[in-house]
Write an enzyme that holds these catalytic residues in place. Sequence first.
Site, PDB file in Angstrom:
ATOM      1  N   HIS A  11      48.910-111.261  45.122  1.00 17.53           N
ATOM      2  CA  HIS A  11      47.706-110.523  45.486  1.00 17.53           C
ATOM      3  C   HIS A  11      47.157-110.985  46.827  1.00 17.53           C
ATOM      4  CE1 HIS A  11      46.265-114.182  43.558  1.00 17.53           C
ATOM      5  NE2 HIS A  11      45.113-114.007  44.181  1.00 17.53           N
ATOM      6  N   ASP A  13      43.223-111.548  48.276  1.00 20.12           N
ATOM      7  CA  ASP A  13      41.918-111.704  47.633  1.00 20.12           C
ATOM      8  C   ASP A  13      41.020-110.500  47.892  1.00 20.12           C
ATOM      9  OD1 ASP A  13      42.473-114.191  46.506  1.00 20.12           O
ATOM     10  OD2 ASP A  13      41.964-115.222  48.362  1.00 20.12           O
ATOM     11  N   HIS A 166      49.441-114.111  48.153  1.00 24.77           N
ATOM     12  CA  HIS A 166      49.686-115.393  47.514  1.00 24.77           C
ATOM     13  C   HIS A 166      49.717-115.209  46.004  1.00 24.77           C
ATOM     14  CE1 HIS A 166      45.306-115.047  47.725  1.00 24.77           C
ATOM     15  NE2 HIS A 166      45.262-115.820  46.661  1.00 24.77           N
ATOM     16  N   ARG A 181      37.816-124.171  46.600  1.00 22.58           N
ATOM     17  CA  ARG A 181      38.174-122.989  47.367  1.00 22.58           C
ATOM     18  C   ARG A 181      36.973-122.479  48.145  1.00 22.58           C
ATOM     19  NH1 ARG A 181      41.634-118.270  45.482  1.00 22.58           N
ATOM     20  NH2 ARG A 181      41.245-116.716  47.058  1.00 22.58           N
TER      21      ARG A 181
END
Length: 194
Positions: A11, A13, A166, A181
């Site tokens: 995907h 983000d 990723h 993150r």
Amino acid sequence: MRAEPGDVLWHTDDSFRYPQPAGSIFHCRTHPETGGGTWYAGMADAYDALPPRLRRRIEGRFAVHSYTFLDDRLRQDNPHRREMPLEVRRTHPPVIRPLVVTHPETGRGALLIPDCHIESITGLEEAETRSLLAELLAHATGPDFTVCWQWRPGDVAVWDNRSAMHAGSPFDERESRLMYRVTFTGPDTYDAER
């Protein structure tokens, strides 16, 4: 020896948002002994290497990116997952994006094919949508365009969400894995179309 990506959730983000996040930073604090790596795929190089037949099939095509579609898919795999609240569904309507986007800073074309976010491709039936996405993903996530980062505590990775996909690798969830993150904004590919 090279690990294989297998059946992971490739995907970018939040492609279902406008603006889409420009990128993310991961910082590994603790990590299991095995598994849990992060796969990255270079979508500009994958686009450049598309066979002419596939390039013609996607020319000028758009996809509907939907948070609701992602939520429904995740709940199929995990029936205990809570359904997305109606307010979130209302405030996150689908976004229509081209299958090939232009990076706002490099000007390069890149595939935008996170099939877990793509509800449909304009002009195609459901079966044809899924078939085309599967073929594109098989190409883009092949060994010529991917690498897997095997995390160690202290590692930091930064990626450009507008030209990379990723996917996380499975790991034994009884082991500790703590990742920090940060996701950041920047010009959206919408603002740099061909």
